[in-house]
Write an enzyme that holds these catalytic residues in place. Structure first.
Site, mmCIF file in Angstrom:
data_model
loop_
_atom_site.group_PDB
_atom_site.id
_atom_site.type_symbol
_atom_site.label_atom_id
_atom_site.label_comp_id
_atom_site.label_asym_id
_atom_site.label_seq_id
_atom_site.Cartn_x
_atom_site.Cartn_y
_atom_site.Cartn_z
ATOM 1 N N ARG A 47 0.822 -1.211 0.000
ATOM 2 C CA ARG A 47 0.000 0.000 0.000
ATOM 3 C C ARG A 47 0.858 1.265 0.000
ATOM 4 O O ARG A 47 0.442 2.305 -0.484
ATOM 5 C CB ARG A 47 -0.841 0.046 1.275
ATOM 6 C CG ARG A 47 -2.144 -0.682 1.142
ATOM 7 C CD ARG A 47 -2.815 -0.704 2.508
ATOM 8 N NE ARG A 47 -4.058 -1.450 2.449
ATOM 9 C CZ ARG A 47 -5.233 -0.909 2.178
ATOM 10 N NH1 ARG A 47 -5.325 0.380 1.961
ATOM 11 N NH2 ARG A 47 -6.316 -1.638 2.150
ATOM 12 N N ASP A 182 7.860 -23.005 7.035
ATOM 13 C CA ASP A 182 8.146 -23.135 8.459
ATOM 14 C C ASP A 182 9.653 -22.935 8.514
ATOM 15 O O ASP A 182 10.415 -23.828 8.125
ATOM 16 C CB ASP A 182 7.767 -24.528 8.957
ATOM 17 C CG ASP A 182 8.072 -24.700 10.430
ATOM 18 O OD1 ASP A 182 9.086 -24.139 10.900
ATOM 19 O OD2 ASP A 182 7.310 -25.389 11.125
ATOM 20 N N HIS A 183 10.100 -21.759 8.952
ATOM 21 C CA HIS A 183 11.524 -21.456 8.720
ATOM 22 C C HIS A 183 12.454 -22.388 9.491
ATOM 23 O O HIS A 183 13.625 -22.501 9.170
ATOM 24 C CB HIS A 183 11.829 -19.975 8.985
ATOM 25 C CG HIS A 183 11.969 -19.619 10.421
ATOM 26 N ND1 HIS A 183 10.906 -19.367 11.234
ATOM 27 C CD2 HIS A 183 13.057 -19.478 11.211
ATOM 28 C CE1 HIS A 183 11.335 -19.076 12.457
ATOM 29 N NE2 HIS A 183 12.638 -19.139 12.470
ATOM 30 N N ASP A 240 2.225 -20.040 18.092
ATOM 31 C CA ASP A 240 3.359 -19.372 17.457
ATOM 32 C C ASP A 240 4.542 -20.325 17.247
ATOM 33 O O ASP A 240 5.258 -20.218 16.260
ATOM 34 C CB ASP A 240 3.780 -18.193 18.349
ATOM 35 C CG ASP A 240 4.829 -17.315 17.708
ATOM 36 O OD1 ASP A 240 4.629 -16.934 16.544
ATOM 37 O OD2 ASP A 240 5.842 -17.005 18.370
ATOM 38 N N HIS A 245 7.015 -25.119 14.531
ATOM 39 C CA HIS A 245 8.446 -25.415 14.678
ATOM 40 C C HIS A 245 8.712 -26.627 15.587
ATOM 41 O O HIS A 245 9.478 -27.510 15.254
ATOM 42 C CB HIS A 245 9.194 -24.212 15.247
ATOM 43 C CG HIS A 245 8.924 -22.925 14.531
ATOM 44 N ND1 HIS A 245 8.687 -22.863 13.182
ATOM 45 C CD2 HIS A 245 8.855 -21.646 14.969
ATOM 46 C CE1 HIS A 245 8.496 -21.601 12.821
ATOM 47 N NE2 HIS A 245 8.581 -20.842 13.896
ATOM 48 N N LYS A 345 9.417 -17.315 25.784
ATOM 49 C CA LYS A 345 10.109 -16.037 25.582
ATOM 50 C C LYS A 345 10.629 -15.570 26.928
ATOM 51 O O LYS A 345 10.119 -15.953 27.977
ATOM 52 C CB LYS A 345 9.144 -15.013 25.004
ATOM 53 C CG LYS A 345 8.671 -15.426 23.608
ATOM 54 C CD LYS A 345 8.371 -14.240 22.734
ATOM 55 C CE LYS A 345 7.879 -14.642 21.370
ATOM 56 N NZ LYS A 345 8.941 -14.930 20.411
HETATM 57 C C1 BG6 Z 1 8.796 -17.267 14.677
HETATM 58 C C2 BG6 Z 1 7.897 -16.824 15.790
HETATM 59 O O1 BG6 Z 1 8.135 -18.170 13.840
HETATM 60 O O2 BG6 Z 1 9.950 -17.893 15.220
HETATM 61 C C3 BG6 Z 1 8.634 -15.871 16.717
HETATM 62 O O3 BG6 Z 1 6.753 -16.180 15.260
HETATM 63 C C4 BG6 Z 1 9.914 -16.494 17.200
HETATM 64 O O4 BG6 Z 1 7.817 -15.495 17.827
HETATM 65 C C5 BG6 Z 1 10.727 -17.027 16.028
HETATM 66 O O5 BG6 Z 1 10.639 -15.482 17.880
HETATM 67 C C6 BG6 Z 1 11.918 -17.819 16.518
HETATM 68 O O6 BG6 Z 1 12.736 -18.134 15.427
HETATM 69 P P1 BG6 Z 1 14.286 -18.392 15.612
HETATM 70 O O7 BG6 Z 1 14.742 -18.785 14.259
HETATM 71 O O8 BG6 Z 1 14.881 -17.104 16.105
HETATM 72 O O9 BG6 Z 1 14.401 -19.476 16.628
#
Ligand code: BG6
Length: 507
Positions: A47, A182-183, A240, A245, A345
């Site tokens: 936007r 899913d990183h 989250d 993960h 966290k």
């Molecule tokens: C993300 C979450 O998918 O993964 C975050 O939304 C989290 O809340 C993050 O901080 C953690 O990723 P990494 O790679 O730093 O362990």
């Protein structure tokens, strides 16, 4: 590289954080490693009314700030030439027709040949509408080239919404066009789990209920929610981190050997693990699932705000910033072996690790330095200081048979003198070559939600299930230790609590 075709990547939400922090630096790194096709273009949309120059300048700044690659200025300048920007409204069908024209013009200019990737770096509520607009503009189907769509988690909010999202997408595009990021699956060390397990004859015979006592998976973060309070308060640690993960790490740790490295062969095995997760009945939720929320504390002399005082978080929020779960996997390999997973966290440190606790020897012949019976542990450190640690017993030099627990420590960085690529680099590259192995499939996502459903229901139906407070900088609520049954057993604590127990802050 055979599958690498000339392409255009269109990023929706290009003025946002994800684009500047992760996507553009990752695409730039791929370029510097010669992992992009000869002809490529990135079109940012959003936007914000950026001019082309504004956008390129912003992306230049983000590369300088966030790129992990060593680079020369000329490389950045040359890369920026491939970036374009189109201001548009994601809800306007007309704007998608403009986008279509814009893409066609650029495709012709560069001779791309119709291969497009659409990356939704937007709030999840927009996935459906963007897919619909893309489809109406006939951008998701083609007789020449490929059309792929990348979406980021969360893939829904619970089982119902997860299913609904899948249905909406499937009405417009096919499953093999969808790449759900899913990183964690893009992390080298998560992939290395497969190699550790299935390339070594040593581990596999021991990797089962006969030799393993329990498995522990921790994903700890030392930061709080920062500026994401608004998003996080509607999510919480379960949605989250656990739904995606942590469960993916469980899947790769517990899966059977796949028949091949084919993407579906691997994902089928992960799915079977998810399908074998023993459901936690609602009435057992308080015993098997511990949730917590960080409170203000003093860490190394500095006041750290509690979750309820973070920006965007309601003062009476009951959202969990910590969750620990004990569960079982009902199959031949794992029957009776408890799995303990936790994430939170504002814990003392940032660490993600998988701990395989082997059973102790059946008979204890030797005196131990600690007086405790020890057992072997294999610790797979996903991050940071990626590596593998094996703990085992050795004789202390000298008279008698005094036994000491020692470490055999492998650091991933010693393997090669190269930078470990970021998760986004790996995942973006895989989308470009069409390899979906490291992406969550629709059935995996739904089965993971199904496992969490009774927990979500119990928490929403019974407000008397406690949300335990834990001071920022500590390892979460002490009640989480009650999950681990056994003489003197606790979680593995990679470092000590940081909060000063005596001096809690007012925050
Ligand atoms: C993300 C979450 O998918 O993964 C975050 O939304 C989290 O809340 C993050 O901080 C953690 O990723 P990494 O790679 O730093 O362990």
């Amino acid at each position: 590289m055979d599958n690498l075709k000339n392409l255009i990547i269109v990023i929706f939400g290009a003025s946002g954080d994800l684009t500047s922090r992760k996507l553009i630096p990752a695409i730039f790194s791929l370029k510097t490693q010669n992992l992009l096709p000869a002809k490529f273009v990135v079109i940012g949309t959003g936007r914000t009314g950026f001019t082309l120059n504004d956008f390129r300048q912003k992306m230049q700044e983000s590369i300088v700030k966030f790129s992990e690659e060593e680079f020369k200025n000329e490389q950045v300048t040359a890369f920026l030439e491939h970036l374009y920007y189109l201001p548009m409204d994601n809800s306007s069908g007309e704007d998608f027709l403009r986008l279509k024209d814009y893409i066609r013009e650029i495709d012709e200019k560069y001779g791309i040949g119709g291969n497009y990737i659409f990356y939704m770096a937007t709030p999840p509520l927009l996935y459906g509408p963007i897919a619909l607009n893309l489809s109406n503009a006939v951008l998701t189907s083609t007789s020449a080239g490929f059309r792929r769509v990348i979406i980021e988690k969360p893939f829904g909010y619970d089982l119902d919404s997860g299913r609904k999202l899948n249905r909406t997408l499937h009405e417009l595009i096919t499953e093999d066009q969808i790449f759900r990021i899913d990183h964690y699956l893009g992390k080298e060390t998560v992939q290395n789990l497969l190699v550790t397990r299935f390339a070594n004859g040593l581990f596999e015979p021991l990797w089962n209920r006969n030799y393993i006592d329990r498995i522990e998976i921790t994903s700890a973060e030392n930061l709080g929610v920062g500026d994401r309070g608004g998003y996080y308060d509607n999510s919480g640690a379960l949605r989250d981190m656990v739904q995606n993960h942590l469960l993916q790490m469980v899947g790769l740790t517990a899966m059977e050997p796949p028949s091949s490295l084919d993407s579906n062969a691997i994902r089928n095995e992960v799915l079977k693990v998810f399908q074998s997760l023993q459901p936690i009945p609602e009435e057992d939720v308080p015993r098997q699932v511990i949730r917590g929320q960080y409170t203000g504390s003093l860490i190394r002399g500095e006041c750290v705000a509690g979750y309820r005082n973070e920006k965007g978080v309601p003062k009476d929020s009951r959202t969990e910033t910590y969750v620990a779960i004990k569960f079982f996997i009902n199959n031949w390999r794992w029957g009776g072996v408890p799995f303990y997973i936790r994430t939170g966290k504002r814990l003392p440190t940032r660490v993600t690790e998988i701990v395989i606790h082997f059973k102790p020897t059946p008979h204890h012949l030797f005196r131990r330095d600690s007086g405790k019976i020890s057992a072997n542990q294999l610790i797979i450190r996903i991050q940071p200081d990626e590596g593998i640690l094996l703990k085992f017993d050795m004789k202390e030099p000298g008279a008698g048979f005094n036994v000491k627990n020692v470490n055999m420590d492998f650091h991933y960085k010693d393997l090669a003198n190269v930078r470990v690529p970021s998760a986004y680099e790996r995942l973006l590259y895989d989308v470009m070559i069409g390899d979906s192995t490291l992406f969550s499939r629709d059935d995996e996502v739904e089965t993971a939600w199904k496992f969490l459903e009774p927990i979500q229901k119990a928490w929403s139906m019974y407000p008397d299930i406690k949300v335990f407070g834990y001071p920022a900088g500590t390892w979460g609520p002490e009640h989480a230790n009650d999950l681990i049954e056994g003489d003197g057993l606790t979680w593995r604590y990679p470092c000590k609590n940081l909060a000063d127990d005596e001096l809690y802050c007012e925050l």
